[in-house]
Write a protein that holds these residues in place. Structure first.
Motif, PDB file in Angstrom:
ATOM      1  N   ALA A 132      58.405 -11.144  17.782  1.00 53.23           N
ATOM      2  CA  ALA A 132      58.490 -10.503  16.462  1.00 53.23           C
ATOM      3  C   ALA A 132      59.925 -10.032  16.196  1.00 53.23           C
ATOM      4  O   ALA A 132      60.450 -10.208  15.092  1.00 53.23           O
ATOM      5  N   ALA A 133      60.575  -9.457  17.212  1.00 55.66           N
ATOM      6  CA  ALA A 133      61.971  -9.029  17.052  1.00 55.66           C
ATOM      7  C   ALA A 133      62.870 -10.237  16.784  1.00 55.66           C
ATOM      8  O   ALA A 133      63.760 -10.176  15.933  1.00 55.66           O
ATOM      9  N   ASP A 134      62.619 -11.341  17.484  1.00 52.64           N
ATOM     10  CA  ASP A 134      63.398 -12.565  17.246  1.00 52.64           C
ATOM     11  C   ASP A 134      63.189 -13.069  15.824  1.00 52.64           C
ATOM     12  O   ASP A 134      64.138 -13.488  15.159  1.00 52.64           O
ATOM     13  N   ARG A 135      61.951 -13.026  15.343  1.00 55.44           N
ATOM     14  CA  ARG A 135      61.665 -13.471  13.974  1.00 55.44           C
ATOM     15  C   ARG A 135      62.385 -12.580  12.969  1.00 55.44           C
ATOM     16  O   ARG A 135      62.937 -13.058  11.981  1.00 55.44           O
ATOM     17  N   ALA A 136      62.372 -11.280  13.223  1.00 55.95           N
ATOM     18  CA  ALA A 136      63.068 -10.349  12.323  1.00 55.95           C
ATOM     19  C   ALA A 136      64.545 -10.716  12.227  1.00 55.95           C
ATOM     20  O   ALA A 136      65.100 -10.796  11.128  1.00 55.95           O
ATOM     21  N   ARG A 137      65.177 -10.958  13.363  1.00 52.19           N
ATOM     22  CA  ARG A 137      66.592 -11.341  13.349  1.00 52.19           C
ATOM     23  C   ARG A 137      66.794 -12.647  12.589  1.00 52.19           C
ATOM     24  O   ARG A 137      67.741 -12.795  11.817  1.00 52.19           O
ATOM     25  N   LYS A 138      65.904 -13.598  12.821  1.00 57.83           N
ATOM     26  CA  LYS A 138      65.995 -14.920  12.187  1.00 57.83           C
ATOM     27  C   LYS A 138      65.950 -14.824  10.661  1.00 57.83           C
ATOM     28  O   LYS A 138      66.647 -15.570   9.963  1.00 57.83           O
ATOM     29  N   ILE A 139      65.144 -13.911  10.132  1.00 61.83           N
ATOM     30  CA  ILE A 139      65.027 -13.778   8.679  1.00 61.83           C
ATOM     31  C   ILE A 139      66.008 -12.756   8.107  1.00 61.83           C
ATOM     32  O   ILE A 139      65.984 -12.467   6.913  1.00 61.83           O
ATOM     33  N   GLY A 140      66.843 -12.179   8.978  1.00 60.69           N
ATOM     34  CA  GLY A 140      67.858 -11.237   8.519  1.00 60.69           C
ATOM     35  C   GLY A 140      67.384  -9.802   8.383  1.00 60.69           C
ATOM     36  O   GLY A 140      68.071  -8.978   7.776  1.00 60.69           O
ATOM     37  N   ALA A 141      66.222  -9.484   8.941  1.00 64.77           N
ATOM     38  CA  ALA A 141      65.736  -8.101   8.911  1.00 64.77           C
ATOM     39  C   ALA A 141      66.404  -7.305  10.028  1.00 64.77           C
ATOM     40  O   ALA A 141      66.711  -7.844  11.084  1.00 64.77           O
ATOM     41  N   SER A 142      66.621  -6.036   9.785  1.00 67.58           N
ATOM     42  CA  SER A 142      67.257  -5.191  10.794  1.00 67.58           C
ATOM     43  C   SER A 142      66.248  -4.340  11.556  1.00 67.58           C
ATOM     44  O   SER A 142      66.598  -3.705  12.546  1.00 67.58           O
ATOM     45  N   THR A 143      65.002  -4.334  11.092  1.00 64.57           N
ATOM     46  CA  THR A 143      63.999  -3.441  11.657  1.00 64.57           C
ATOM     47  C   THR A 143      62.645  -4.147  11.729  1.00 64.57           C
ATOM     48  O   THR A 143      62.290  -4.909  10.838  1.00 64.57           O
ATOM     49  N   VAL A 144      61.887  -3.846  12.800  1.00 60.00           N
ATOM     50  CA  VAL A 144      60.483  -4.240  12.906  1.00 60.00           C
ATOM     51  C   VAL A 144      59.678  -2.954  12.782  1.00 60.00           C
ATOM     52  O   VAL A 144      59.997  -1.947  13.423  1.00 60.00           O
ATOM     53  N   GLN A 145      58.644  -2.979  11.955  1.00 62.28           N
ATOM     54  CA  GLN A 145      57.812  -1.795  11.743  1.00 62.28           C
ATOM     55  C   GLN A 145      56.358  -2.127  12.002  1.00 62.28           C
ATOM     56  O   GLN A 145      55.896  -3.225  11.679  1.00 62.28           O
ATOM     57  N   LEU A 146      55.644  -1.170  12.575  1.00 63.16           N
ATOM     58  CA  LEU A 146      54.209  -1.330  12.802  1.00 63.16           C
ATOM     59  C   LEU A 146      53.536   0.012  12.691  1.00 63.16           C
ATOM     60  O   LEU A 146      54.201   1.053  12.704  1.00 63.16           O
ATOM     61  N   SER A 147      52.243  -0.012  12.565  1.00 58.86           N
ATOM     62  CA  SER A 147      51.444   1.211  12.589  1.00 58.86           C
ATOM     63  C   SER A 147      50.427   1.067  13.703  1.00 58.86           C
ATOM     64  O   SER A 147      49.870  -0.013  13.908  1.00 58.86           O
ATOM     65  N   VAL A 148      50.201   2.146  14.407  1.00 59.83           N
ATOM     66  CA  VAL A 148      49.235   2.152  15.503  1.00 59.83           C
ATOM     67  C   VAL A 148      48.292   3.333  15.298  1.00 59.83           C
ATOM     68  O   VAL A 148      48.732   4.436  14.976  1.00 59.83           O
ATOM     69  N   ILE A 149      46.994   3.066  15.439  1.00 57.34           N
ATOM     70  CA  ILE A 149      46.033   4.146  15.250  1.00 57.34           C
ATOM     71  C   ILE A 149      46.136   5.123  16.419  1.00 57.34           C
ATOM     72  O   ILE A 149      46.437   4.746  17.548  1.00 57.34           O
ATOM     73  N   ASP A 150      45.894   6.380  16.127  1.00 59.89           N
ATOM     74  CA  ASP A 150      46.065   7.428  17.130  1.00 59.89           C
ATOM     75  C   ASP A 150      45.089   7.303  18.296  1.00 59.89           C
ATOM     76  O   ASP A 150      45.356   7.829  19.371  1.00 59.89           O
ATOM     77  N   SER A 151      43.996   6.619  18.089  1.00 56.75           N
ATOM     78  CA  SER A 151      43.024   6.465  19.174  1.00 56.75           C
ATOM     79  C   SER A 151      43.349   5.275  20.079  1.00 56.75           C
ATOM     80  O   SER A 151      42.505   4.865  20.880  1.00 56.75           O
ATOM     81  N   ASN A 152      44.564   4.727  19.975  1.00 53.15           N
ATOM     82  CA  ASN A 152      44.976   3.612  20.827  1.00 53.15           C
ATOM     83  C   ASN A 152      46.275   3.974  21.567  1.00 53.15           C
ATOM     84  O   ASN A 152      47.336   3.409  21.314  1.00 53.15           O
ATOM     85  N   PRO A 153      46.191   4.922  22.514  1.00 54.03           N
ATOM     86  CA  PRO A 153      47.405   5.367  23.206  1.00 54.03           C
ATOM     87  C   PRO A 153      48.037   4.273  24.071  1.00 54.03           C
ATOM     88  O   PRO A 153      49.252   4.270  24.277  1.00 54.03           O
ATOM     89  N   ARG A 154      47.246   3.336  24.549  1.00 53.86           N
ATOM     90  CA  ARG A 154      47.799   2.242  25.366  1.00 53.86           C
ATOM     91  C   ARG A 154      48.777   1.403  24.542  1.00 53.86           C
ATOM     92  O   ARG A 154      49.864   1.058  25.004  1.00 53.86           O
ATOM     93  N   ALA A 155      48.394   1.083  23.312  1.00 56.08           N
ATOM     94  CA  ALA A 155      49.282   0.303  22.447  1.00 56.08           C
ATOM     95  C   ALA A 155      50.534   1.114  22.103  1.00 56.08           C
ATOM     96  O   ALA A 155      51.643   0.600  22.156  1.00 56.08           O
ATOM     97  N   ARG A 156      50.349   2.375  21.780  1.00 54.28           N
ATOM     98  CA  ARG A 156      51.507   3.212  21.432  1.00 54.28           C
ATOM     99  C   ARG A 156      52.487   3.289  22.610  1.00 54.28           C
ATOM    100  O   ARG A 156      53.702   3.189  22.423  1.00 54.28           O
TER     101      ARG A 156
END
Length: 193
Positions: A132-156
């Protein structure tokens, strides 16, 4: 393991099952029953909005992203009406609108990362985040953003280990009973250069 953009039509069912396993609890309230929700999501999947991880020619993980206002599953009015009656499509559109996000200039907004339960702990989530970070760079984005639900501490914890920082938090209040989670954290990773 390989990670590529998109899936072939023969993988649609596997991708849909994986996506529904991870996000069905949030999506289910938009539909009259689970079978209908699975059917609509399966049909609405956008191959051009997914990074797909494969091992031994088997889908083991996916990472969705937004582009041109649409994420992994195109659950817009026209798509919903292809599968649902007018009242059912209205219900789905109204209920699911709370969960929608949109893309932003200079930011690759992710739309769910999920790894097959049997393949967890093998670095697939890490590889998808890197892709995902590589794709962001490829399209000229400077940031990757996501949302994680609070009940998923493993993902966070995974996101934090890979440099994502908290930039916001939201709460669903009384809607938490409907969607099955109380709140979420928005996280970003800078990927310049």
């Amino acid at each position: 393991m390989s990670i590529e953009e998109g899936f072939v039509e023969g993988e649609r069912e596997d991708v849909a099952a994986l996506y529904w396993e991870a996000f069905g609890r949030k999506l289910r309230p938009g539909f009259v029953d689970e079978a209908t929700g699975r059917m609509v999501v399966r049909a609405a999947l956008r191959s051009d909005r997914l990074l797909v991880a494969r091992q031994a020619d088997r889908v083991v993980g996916v990472c969705g992203f937004y582009d041109a206002g649409t994420g992994v599953a195109d659950l817009g009015w026209a798509r919903l009406r292809e599968s649902l009656s007018v009242p059912a499509a209205l219900r789905a559109r109204l209920v699911l609108s709370v969960l929608s996000r949109s893309d932003r200039p200079d930011v690759l907004v992710l739309d769910g990362i999920c790894v097959d339960r049997a393949a967890r702990g093998r670095g697939i989530g890490t590889a998808l985040l890197s892709a995902a970070a590589d794709r962001a760079r490829k399209i000229g984005a400077s940031t990757v953003q996501l949302s994680v639900i609070d009940s998923n501490p493993r993902a966070r914890a995974l996101y934090e280990r890979h440099g994502f920082a908290r930039v916001g938090h939201g709460a669903l209040g009384p809607l938490s009973l409907l969607y099955g989670f109380d709140g979420y954290t928005t996280m970003q990773l800078e990927v310049r250069g």
